[in-house]
Write a protein that holds these residues in place. Structure first.
Motif, PDB file in Angstrom:
ATOM      1  N   UNK A 133      63.698  27.260  25.498  1.00  0.00           N
ATOM      2  CA  UNK A 133      63.555  27.135  26.956  1.00  0.00           C
ATOM      3  C   UNK A 133      63.133  28.399  27.693  1.00  0.00           C
ATOM      4  N   UNK A 134      63.147  29.584  27.043  1.00  0.00           N
ATOM      5  CA  UNK A 134      63.079  30.765  27.900  1.00  0.00           C
ATOM      6  C   UNK A 134      62.217  31.918  27.409  1.00  0.00           C
ATOM      7  N   UNK A 198      70.106  30.964  29.086  1.00  0.00           N
ATOM      8  CA  UNK A 198      69.246  30.085  29.859  1.00  0.00           C
ATOM      9  C   UNK A 198      69.789  29.915  31.275  1.00  0.00           C
ATOM     10  N   UNK A 199      68.888  29.624  32.198  1.00  0.00           N
ATOM     11  CA  UNK A 199      69.321  29.295  33.547  1.00  0.00           C
ATOM     12  C   UNK A 199      70.155  28.017  33.489  1.00  0.00           C
ATOM     13  N   UNK A 200      71.362  28.063  34.016  1.00  0.00           N
ATOM     14  CA  UNK A 200      72.232  26.889  34.027  1.00  0.00           C
ATOM     15  C   UNK A 200      73.107  26.732  32.801  1.00  0.00           C
ATOM     16  N   UNK A 201      73.130  27.725  31.911  1.00  0.00           N
ATOM     17  CA  UNK A 201      73.977  27.643  30.715  1.00  0.00           C
ATOM     18  C   UNK A 201      75.439  27.462  31.111  1.00  0.00           C
ATOM     19  N   UNK A 202      76.087  26.495  30.485  1.00  0.00           N
ATOM     20  CA  UNK A 202      77.481  26.102  30.735  1.00  0.00           C
ATOM     21  C   UNK A 202      77.691  25.429  32.094  1.00  0.00           C
ATOM     22  N   UNK A 320      80.286  33.285  25.136  1.00  0.00           N
ATOM     23  CA  UNK A 320      79.276  33.426  26.169  1.00  0.00           C
ATOM     24  C   UNK A 320      77.887  33.795  25.727  1.00  0.00           C
ATOM     25  N   UNK A 321      77.540  33.629  24.446  1.00  0.00           N
ATOM     26  CA  UNK A 321      76.165  33.864  24.010  1.00  0.00           C
ATOM     27  C   UNK A 321      75.461  32.509  23.920  1.00  0.00           C
ATOM     28  N   UNK A 322      74.230  32.448  24.392  1.00  0.00           N
ATOM     29  CA  UNK A 322      73.526  31.171  24.499  1.00  0.00           C
ATOM     30  C   UNK A 322      72.635  30.930  23.281  1.00  0.00           C
ATOM     31  N   UNK A 323      73.237  30.421  22.225  1.00  0.00           N
ATOM     32  CA  UNK A 323      72.523  30.018  21.016  1.00  0.00           C
ATOM     33  C   UNK A 323      72.099  28.568  21.214  1.00  0.00           C
ATOM     34  N   UNK A 402      61.447  30.571  37.666  1.00  0.00           N
ATOM     35  CA  UNK A 402      60.792  29.371  38.192  1.00  0.00           C
ATOM     36  C   UNK A 402      60.134  28.570  37.072  1.00  0.00           C
ATOM     37  N   UNK A 403      59.451  29.257  36.163  1.00  0.00           N
ATOM     38  CA  UNK A 403      58.811  28.570  35.045  1.00  0.00           C
ATOM     39  C   UNK A 403      59.839  27.930  34.119  1.00  0.00           C
ATOM     40  N   UNK A 404      60.951  28.603  33.913  1.00  0.00           N
ATOM     41  CA  UNK A 404      61.996  28.041  33.064  1.00  0.00           C
ATOM     42  C   UNK A 404      62.577  26.770  33.674  1.00  0.00           C
ATOM     43  N   UNK A 405      62.793  26.791  34.968  1.00  0.00           N
ATOM     44  CA  UNK A 405      63.355  25.618  35.644  1.00  0.00           C
ATOM     45  C   UNK A 405      62.351  24.475  35.668  1.00  0.00           C
ATOM     46  N   UNK A 406      61.085  24.807  35.970  1.00  0.00           N
ATOM     47  CA  UNK A 406      60.054  23.764  36.043  1.00  0.00           C
ATOM     48  C   UNK A 406      59.714  23.208  34.661  1.00  0.00           C
ATOM     49  N   UNK A 407      59.788  24.032  33.647  1.00  0.00           N
ATOM     50  CA  UNK A 407      59.494  23.581  32.293  1.00  0.00           C
ATOM     51  C   UNK A 407      58.545  24.518  31.586  1.00  0.00           C
TER      52      UNK A 407
END
Length: 447
Positions: A133-134, A198-202, A320-323, A402-407
């Motif tokens: 995603x990122x 990632x944006x929004x993780x958890x 708290x690590x985003x795997x 913004x790109x991560x949120x949009x896709x």
């Protein structure tokens, strides 16, 4: 009595059977990379599907070229200081005879090198699942090239190259528990600690968008893994490859059942994602151990790996690590478990006479396994984090928020995985159908 006559050992001759067998195994291992792409692609959200597929597929291109230019020479050339290999005759692969045999075996050098190439391709692809995603695609492609050069090629030499320190120490790694899975899992952890969550993780739901795609990918991985594991004996003359084939099936089945049992007890359901993840955990764990253990030992390895990996995937929320797709929880933990359990379950009746603790061999092999496991883990973790840090500070590793949120698919590839408008299922047709239904209901009321 006439004196005994000692004859010189007959030099190995090219075996058409073993050559054909190894070419088939090489093709099976190649299939695992697209299988991994489907497995990962189904686990992400719709807006990241193509990027996830491409992060695996690009490894097929980049690593293949590097392997021809210098990778094979670094990994399997003449040893230097037990850390790296080199053979100038192998640079570009132009000075290898068609029937030149790999030393001590009955297959050509070309067959050995292409089999090992497929391992080199899938290992960096494994890392990609942690970064879903990122990550900028250009940064990922450069990371693959750098990581293969400074991490995978040297580690492959340590573990499998003649003169490599782990090889000479006697660390057992039949098909890649350290060189592939611990290597990739530790690298994934190192990179995600640098690039962040990632944006929004958890906070936001990040469920798999296509579980059938996940199951298809897991099935392709399971199928290809028979070549990955059984082929690593480089022949089919003494039954060790057959033992590895059997143990691959047995451990995978045991791990899948163990993961599902844990999941049912802990969460109250048997999930398809759990079945697929449990199968992969078993495949990972038996990869280093399958030539050293009996089928009963393979069941034990599978059960232990299935439970421990299922437990480990939840650690990312605790620490708290985003795997993103559980590369650390499955590949790092599964690789460690399978490698260390050799020190307990090695029977002395498979690939070597080495016996583990439960067969009267003491802890000698266990300590050797520890040396290999933790050296590879530390090296890959530190160097991978350093590479990610350098790339992040120079070209930037992450896409914009913004790109991560949009896709990331649209941002990086200008495409989407699913386009229903061409099938007549767009919003206009949906609205027309709805209007027609409403009109018919209105006429019924009037009547």
């Amino acid at each position: 009595m006439a004196p005994a006559i000692t004859l010189a050992a007959e030099a190995p001759k090219l075996s058409a059977a073993n050559t054909g067998f190894m070419l088939i195994c090489s093709a099976l291992v190649m299939l695992m990379t697209p299988g991994l792409a489907f497995f990962y692609g189904g686990m992400v959200r719709v807006k990241s599907t193509l990027n996830m597929l491409m992060m695996s597929f690009i490894s097929l291109g980049i690593v293949t070229i590097l392997w021809v230019l210098y990778g094979f020479s670094m990994a399997f050339g003449t040893d230097s200081g037990s850390l790296i290999g080199w053979n100038s005759d192998w640079v570009g692969l132009g000075n290898i005879g068609l029937t030149e045999l790999w030393p001590g075996y009955t297959i050509p050098v070309f067959v050995f090198l292409v089999f090992q190439l497929m391992f080199a391709i899938i290992t960096p692809a494994l890392i990609s699942g942690a970064l879903a995603d990122r990550v900028k695609f250009s940064a990922w492609a450069l990371f693959v090239a750098l990581w293969a050069t400074v991490v995978y090629f040297p580690v492959a030499h340590w573990v499998w190259g003649t003169g490599g320190w782990a090889f000479e120490l006697g660390v057992i790694d039949f098909a890649g528990g350290t060189a592939v899975h611990i290597n990739a899992g530790a690298a994934a952890l190192g990179v995600i600690l640098v690039i962040g969550k990632r944006v929004g993780f958890k906070r936001d739901p990040m469920r798999p968008h296509s579980l059938p795609l996940v199951m298809l990918g897991a099935g392709l991985l399971w199928f290809g893994w028979f070549g990955f594991n059984a082929g690593s004996w480089l022949g089919n003359d003494d039954g060790v490859g057959a033992l590895m084939f059997v143990n691959t099936q047995v451990a995978t089945a045991a791990a899948m059942l163990a993961w599902l049992a844990y999941e049912k007890i802990r969460h109250g359901a048997f999930t398809t994602l759990g079945a697929a993840s449990g199968a992969v955990a078993g495949l990972v764990a038996i990869t280093p151990a399958g030539g050293a253990v009996t089928p009963l030992g393979a069941i034990a390895v599978g059960v232990i790996a299935g439970v421990l990996c299922a437990m480990a995937v939840g650690l990312k929320y605790k620490f708290g690590y985003d795997d993103s797709l559980d590369v650390v929880g499955v590949h790092l933990v599964g690789g460690v478990v399978g490698s260390l359990l050799i020190g307990f379950f090695a029977s002395g009746k498979g690939q070597s006479e080495v016996e583990g603790l439960l067969y009267g061999g003491g802890l000698t092999q266990f300590w050797k396994q520890c040396a290999g496991v933790f050296a590879v883990l530390a090296y890959s973790l530190i160097v991978s984090a350093l590479l990610a840090f350098i790339l992040d500070k120079t070209m930037g590793m992450r896409v914009t928020e913004d790109d991560e949120i949009a896709g990331i698919d649209q941002a990086e590839h200008a495409e989407t995985a699913y386009d229903f408008s061409g099938a007549g299922g767009g919003a206009a047709k949906t609205a027309a159908v709805a209007a027609g239904v409403a009109g018919a209901e209105s006429k019924k009321v009037d009547a």
